[in-house]
Design an enzyme around this catalytic site. Sequence first.
Site, PDB file in Angstrom:
ATOM      1  N   LEU A 122       0.834  -1.210   0.000  1.00 35.07           N
ATOM      2  CA  LEU A 122       0.000   0.000   0.000  1.00 35.07           C
ATOM      3  C   LEU A 122       0.865   1.254   0.000  1.00 35.07           C
ATOM      4  O   LEU A 122       0.554   2.239  -0.669  1.00 35.07           O
ATOM      5  CB  LEU A 122      -0.940  -0.009   1.216  1.00 35.07           C
ATOM      6  CG  LEU A 122      -1.922   1.163   1.293  1.00 35.07           C
ATOM      7  CD1 LEU A 122      -2.833   1.214   0.078  1.00 35.07           C
ATOM      8  CD2 LEU A 122      -2.765   1.086   2.567  1.00 35.07           C
ATOM      9  N   LYS A 123       1.958   1.202   0.731  1.00 35.13           N
ATOM     10  CA  LYS A 123       2.881   2.340   0.751  1.00 35.13           C
ATOM     11  C   LYS A 123       3.330   2.672  -0.676  1.00 35.13           C
ATOM     12  O   LYS A 123       3.251   3.813  -1.129  1.00 35.13           O
ATOM     13  CB  LYS A 123       4.095   1.995   1.612  1.00 35.13           C
ATOM     14  CG  LYS A 123       5.188   3.033   1.588  1.00 35.13           C
ATOM     15  CD  LYS A 123       6.450   2.490   2.265  1.00 35.13           C
ATOM     16  CE  LYS A 123       7.595   3.464   2.164  1.00 35.13           C
ATOM     17  NZ  LYS A 123       7.396   4.716   2.911  1.00 35.13           N
ATOM     18  N   LYS A 148      -0.958  11.977  17.629  1.00 36.48           N
ATOM     19  CA  LYS A 148      -0.783  10.565  17.976  1.00 36.48           C
ATOM     20  C   LYS A 148      -2.053   9.939  18.516  1.00 36.48           C
ATOM     21  O   LYS A 148      -2.795  10.551  19.271  1.00 36.48           O
ATOM     22  CB  LYS A 148       0.336  10.415  18.990  1.00 36.48           C
ATOM     23  CG  LYS A 148       1.626  10.860  18.357  1.00 36.48           C
ATOM     24  CD  LYS A 148       2.847  10.223  18.896  1.00 36.48           C
ATOM     25  CE  LYS A 148       3.978  10.692  18.011  1.00 36.48           C
ATOM     26  NZ  LYS A 148       5.243  10.099  18.261  1.00 36.48           N
ATOM     27  N   SER A 182      19.814  16.865  12.301  1.00 38.64           N
ATOM     28  CA  SER A 182      20.012  16.276  10.978  1.00 38.64           C
ATOM     29  C   SER A 182      19.955  17.345   9.897  1.00 38.64           C
ATOM     30  O   SER A 182      19.261  18.352  10.027  1.00 38.64           O
ATOM     31  CB  SER A 182      18.963  15.201  10.718  1.00 38.64           C
ATOM     32  OG  SER A 182      17.676  15.733  10.843  1.00 38.64           O
ATOM     33  N   GLU A 214      24.167  14.206  10.997  1.00 37.22           N
ATOM     34  CA  GLU A 214      23.637  12.834  11.139  1.00 37.22           C
ATOM     35  C   GLU A 214      23.619  11.993   9.859  1.00 37.22           C
ATOM     36  O   GLU A 214      22.699  11.191   9.662  1.00 37.22           O
ATOM     37  CB  GLU A 214      22.222  12.877  11.772  1.00 37.22           C
ATOM     38  CG  GLU A 214      22.190  13.611  13.108  1.00 37.22           C
ATOM     39  CD  GLU A 214      20.807  13.626  13.787  1.00 37.22           C
ATOM     40  OE1 GLU A 214      19.972  12.777  13.460  1.00 37.22           O
ATOM     41  OE2 GLU A 214      20.600  14.495  14.656  1.00 37.22           O
ATOM     42  N   HIS A 216      15.623  18.045  23.025  1.00 42.14           N
ATOM     43  CA  HIS A 216      14.707  18.504  21.982  1.00 42.14           C
ATOM     44  C   HIS A 216      13.431  17.684  22.046  1.00 42.14           C
ATOM     45  O   HIS A 216      13.464  16.472  22.204  1.00 42.14           O
ATOM     46  CB  HIS A 216      15.358  18.358  20.605  1.00 42.14           C
ATOM     47  CG  HIS A 216      14.377  18.449  19.486  1.00 42.14           C
ATOM     48  ND1 HIS A 216      13.762  19.626  19.143  1.00 42.14           N
ATOM     49  CD2 HIS A 216      13.866  17.503  18.664  1.00 42.14           C
ATOM     50  CE1 HIS A 216      12.925  19.399  18.142  1.00 42.14           C
ATOM     51  NE2 HIS A 216      12.963  18.126  17.837  1.00 42.14           N
ATOM     52  N   HIS A 276       8.221  21.090   8.451  1.00 42.93           N
ATOM     53  CA  HIS A 276       7.305  20.129   7.819  1.00 42.93           C
ATOM     54  C   HIS A 276       6.797  20.643   6.485  1.00 42.93           C
ATOM     55  O   HIS A 276       6.075  19.945   5.778  1.00 42.93           O
ATOM     56  CB  HIS A 276       6.140  19.812   8.754  1.00 42.93           C
ATOM     57  CG  HIS A 276       6.602  19.189  10.033  1.00 42.93           C
ATOM     58  ND1 HIS A 276       6.808  19.919  11.179  1.00 42.93           N
ATOM     59  CD2 HIS A 276       6.973  17.923  10.326  1.00 42.93           C
ATOM     60  CE1 HIS A 276       7.249  19.117  12.125  1.00 42.93           C
ATOM     61  NE2 HIS A 276       7.362  17.906  11.641  1.00 42.93           N
TER      62      HIS A 276
HETATM   63  N1  GLN Z   1      18.241  15.052  16.159  1.00 39.38           N
HETATM   64  C1  GLN Z   1      17.145  14.522  15.429  1.00 39.38           C
HETATM   65  C2  GLN Z   1      17.124  15.134  14.032  1.00 39.38           C
HETATM   66  O1  GLN Z   1      17.519  16.249  13.905  1.00 39.38           O
HETATM   67  C3  GLN Z   1      15.836  14.808  16.121  1.00 39.38           C
HETATM   68  C4  GLN Z   1      14.681  14.254  15.384  1.00 39.38           C
HETATM   69  C5  GLN Z   1      13.355  14.352  16.115  1.00 39.38           C
HETATM   70  O2  GLN Z   1      13.152  15.182  16.943  1.00 39.38           O
HETATM   71  N2  GLN Z   1      12.415  13.510  15.790  1.00 39.38           N
HETATM   72  O3  GLN Z   1      16.687  14.501  13.089  1.00 39.38           O
HETATM   73 ZN    ZN Z   2      11.851  17.018  16.511  1.00 39.21          ZN
END
Ligand code: GLN
Ligand code: ZN
Length: 754
Positions: free
Chosen positions: A19-20, A111, A432, A483, A640, A693
């Site tokens: 499906l993906k 969620k 990242s 990352e 974070h 996003h």
């Molecule tokens: N350090 C991770 C990144 O920058 C944090 C990701 C997250 O908060 N889901 O991707």
């Molecule tokens: Zn985050």
Amino acid sequence: MSQQTAVTGFPRIGKKRELKKALENYWAGKTSVEELQKTSSDLRKKQWLVQKEKGIDFISCNDFSLYDIMLDTAVMLNAVPERFRDISDKTERYFAMARGSDSAAAMEMTKWFNTNYHYLVPELNRTIRFRLDASKIISEYNEAKELGINPKINIIGPVTFLGLSKAQDDKDPYSYYDKIIPVYKELMAVLSNLNKVVYVQMEEPVFVKGPDEKQLELLRKSCDQLAEVRENVKLIITTYFEHSNEATSVLSDTPVWGIGLDFVHGTKNMEALKFIKDKKLIAGVVDGRNIWINDFENTLDKLTHLSKEMNKEQIIISSSCSLLHIPYTTDTEPESKIKKWMSFAYEKLDEIVLLNRMFRSSELSGPDHKSLEKNRALVKERKTSPLIKDEKTLNRINKIQKVEREGAFSERIELQKKRLKLPCLPTTTIGSFPQTKEIRQLRKDYRKKAVSRIEYEKGIKEYIDDCVAFQQEIGLDVLVHGEPERSDMVEYFGEMLKGFHFTNNGWVQSYGSRCVKPPVIYGDISRPEPMTVKWITYAQSQTSRPMKGMLTGPVTIVNWSFVRDDKDRSEVCRQIAVALRDEIHDLQSGGIKVIQVDEPAFKEGYPLRSYNIPEYEKWAVDNFKLAVSKAKKETQIHTHMCYSEFNDIIKTIEAMDADVITIENTRSGNELLKVFTETGYSNQIGPGVYDIHSPRVPSVDEFIKQIEKIMSVLPAEQLWINPDCGLKTRKWEEVSPSLRHMVQAVKSVRSRSF
Ligand code: GLN
Ligand code: ZN
């Protein structure tokens, strides 16, 4: 049809994530809607037949979805937000609601209870003309019927639908009850025509959260109203993930046919059995949330207990919740020492059928007796195997007294300021940088041994070099390495820690077409060697600015894994914390001055019942603090979290005592930030100013405005400026100008204000 076994719901993404792929091809314009529908209907057929062949009596329909079942329910009720109403094509509109379009932002996603599945939050307002669209349900029902199945129909119940919706102008969503109930009634009437007897599983999980009087009253009312529409429609009210005794007691006197309860995660449900009376009890005794084999003896004990309170014929053996939260089958997993301890969706079907036979027969048949013996042996093996036990880890853990970091924040921050010499409103990113095709390919090739270690490390270093050069050039203050060596923030650490197992194909839907592959924690955890030191110290060697060490926190690792169930989660978390503590010690010794410990899943682990919250908060905070306890006063610890609503957990955030917390903020305005000032939170905060996003590039002016707004709520001395979250899903073409603008904006604000 016999009425002995049931499954709450089934995964839909496909054994091979069909499906993906179908969705993503369709979204990319590579395939037609017909092809998408064909894949979907093939998937449904396959899973119905598997359930039928294995011998499940109550198989669901309408548990399938092209995106999300709450969204489907909104569509069923015609609760389409205004901004999508002029899209006439139904499929196009559906996906626009889920993913946004050029002109309209997507609906909010959040969620699903305490899981990592996300649903779309319905938006209610007075312009909606609620009316029934049962086409999806009817066509799925008929498809199943053609296969000789009389399926139960899964529907999100009215109280849960409203409870999870947002009403415009801060109105109470329950004020829409009278508007939606006629639609649900009409639905019952329509469904009654589908067959001689029609079973409807009305899911009302909102009741596991400790409901108020009003919700209970609406439950009573809705059950009375809906059960009486047609006699041939049999209503089952289902809850999961926790107990729902208040609701069960209300249901006792309503004409519903059955009650579905979770006896794995809601053991207190045992205390409400007297309310079942002569109704059916759909007994969720096979865990739909975890991947371990069932302990038959233990489950049979539970079932015996149930049968003391009611007739055996009333009891239907079921999964504790939809199997959506676990992968398809262990069949496709390679041989491993722990494979036989695991049970995914297909295997859980076998467990349900077998348990049912064992429960009902006065004497076990030869093969069943053997199965029970085998299960007993495996359960014992899993609990006692040397594989799960690491004396060294246990000894270390036992010796640890409660560990606090040295120095109070006020003292630490002064030392950090002297050492780091950062300007006012320091800038940073979350970790990242864009994961390019090349970097993904490099990791893949290295895994497959198609490139040598030397080539791989060269590629990673080049990526880090580029990242560092870019950040220096645009003038960020605290840098990250980007990352590139991590495909997933939990998987990366799990693969380096002992006690973790990785599945080949253990995908679970997170939202839409996105799946995650949670690691399996099966044994005691230890860190054979440093996990990040090499890359971070390399990155630091390329710059004179501070380079942030980047770790995933212990609470997040636990919350995003399938965790062993023979130990408390808090204990497992503690073992991870100790491993991370060693890592922080090594980073610090390697000259790293700033270390971030990400906890994006901290909130997700919150218990559904409020009285369980203090216990969770205690061990989650303690373990976070344990992980960072080796940090010297002058080492700056960041954390974070990717959400913004801290109102109910602000005291807990304070107790974590990170020197800096970066959070999501751009989508929520600044209202939510006030809680930090109101409660006197004194540590530093970086509210995200760039919505990662979205592909949009904000202008310098927009950034300036956003920064000034934040400065009107929080004092500048307390603030950091950074994006909302990591940048791995974005493209360089977006990230590069956006971050440039962000830094320019900060410089401009600095020069004007200070
Ligand atoms: N350090 C991770 C990144 O920058 C944090 C990701 C997250 O908060 N889901 O991707
Ligand atoms: Zn985050």
